[in-house]
Design an enzyme around this catalytic site. Structure first.
Site, PDB file in Angstrom:
ATOM      1  N   GLN A  56       0.833  -1.197   0.000  1.00 53.98           N
ATOM      2  CA  GLN A  56       0.000   0.000   0.000  1.00 53.98           C
ATOM      3  C   GLN A  56       0.870   1.250   0.000  1.00 53.98           C
ATOM      4  OE1 GLN A  56      -3.424  -0.219   2.352  1.00 53.98           O
ATOM      5  NE2 GLN A  56      -4.169   1.700   1.558  1.00 53.98           N
ATOM      6  N   PHE A  57       1.188   1.718  -1.210  1.00 63.05           N
ATOM      7  CA  PHE A  57       2.039   2.903  -1.345  1.00 63.05           C
ATOM      8  C   PHE A  57       1.388   4.142  -0.738  1.00 63.05           C
ATOM      9  CE2 PHE A  57      -0.608   3.345  -5.080  1.00 63.05           C
ATOM     10  CZ  PHE A  57      -0.746   4.712  -5.243  1.00 63.05           C
ATOM     11  N   THR A  58       0.061   4.161  -0.617  1.00 64.61           N
ATOM     12  CA  THR A  58      -0.624   5.350  -0.088  1.00 64.61           C
ATOM     13  C   THR A  58      -0.320   5.593   1.383  1.00 64.61           C
ATOM     14  OG1 THR A  58      -2.640   4.099   0.363  1.00 64.61           O
ATOM     15  CG2 THR A  58      -2.481   5.192  -1.789  1.00 64.61           C
TER      16      THR A  58
END
Length: 150
Positions: A78-80
Site C-alpha cells: 500500500q504505497f498510499t
C-alpha cells in the site's frame, strides 16, 4: 517501512473478482515501502510484528502474539501509506518507492515473515486494484514506522 496492522477474525484480498488470499484469525498487514528502506528495516519490522502481544489470553488480556495464537497473516502492499498531505488537497506519494525497489522489498518482507512464522503468508497482487475485506477484531489497529521506532 510504514505499516498498519489490524487484528482480524478474517480477511481476504480479491482482484478482478478472483479470490487471491484469505485468512481466519490473525493479522492483516498493510505495508508501505520507501526508497530508503533496507534489510534491517525488514528484520526489525517482522520481529516486532510477530512478537507484538495484541491477542487475548485466557483472561481477555492482550498478552499473546500472532505466533502464540498460531494466527495467519496477509500482507498487502500500500504505497498510499506514504502520502504527504501538507500542501494542497492532492496527496503526494513522492516518498513511496517505485516498483523496481518496492516489489523486491515486498517479496523479501513476505519471505522473511514466512520463515519466522513457519507457514505461508497470504499476499495481494502488487500494483493491482485490490478489494480488501476484513473483520477487525477488537477493533485493534496499530501503526508502525521503521523510521520512527516509538
Amino acid at each position: 517501512m510504514r505499516t498498519v496492522l489490524q487484528r482480524v477474525s478474517k480477511a481476504s484480498v480479491t482482484v478482478e473478482e478472483e479470490l487471491i488470499s484469505s485468512i481466519g484469525h490473525g493479522l492483516l498487514i498493510l505495508l508501505g515501502i520507501e526508497d530508503a528502506d533496507t534489510k534491517e528495516d525488514i528484520d526489525w519490522l517482522t520481529n516486532k510484528i510477530l512478537n507484538l502481544r495484541i491477542f487475548n489470553d485466557e483472561n481477555e488480556v492482550m498478552n499473546r502474539s500472532v505466533m502464540d495464537v498460531d494466527g495467519e497473516i496477509i500482507v498487502v502492499s500500500q504505497f498510499t501509506l506514504h502520502a504527504q498531505t501538507k500542501k494542497g488537497n492532492r496527496p503526494s506519494y513522492i516518498k513511496a518507492a517505485k516498483p523496481d525497489i518496492a516489489v523486491p522489498m515486498y517479496e523479501d518482507f513476505v519471505q522473511v515473515l514466512e520463515q519466522k512464522l513457519g507457514k505461508k503468508v497470504g499476499t495481494g497482487v502488487f500494483g493491482a486494484d485490490m478489494k480488501v475485506e476484513l473483520l477487525n477484531d477488537g477493533p485493534v489497529t496499530i501503526t508502525m514506522d521503521t523510521k520512527n521506532k516509538e
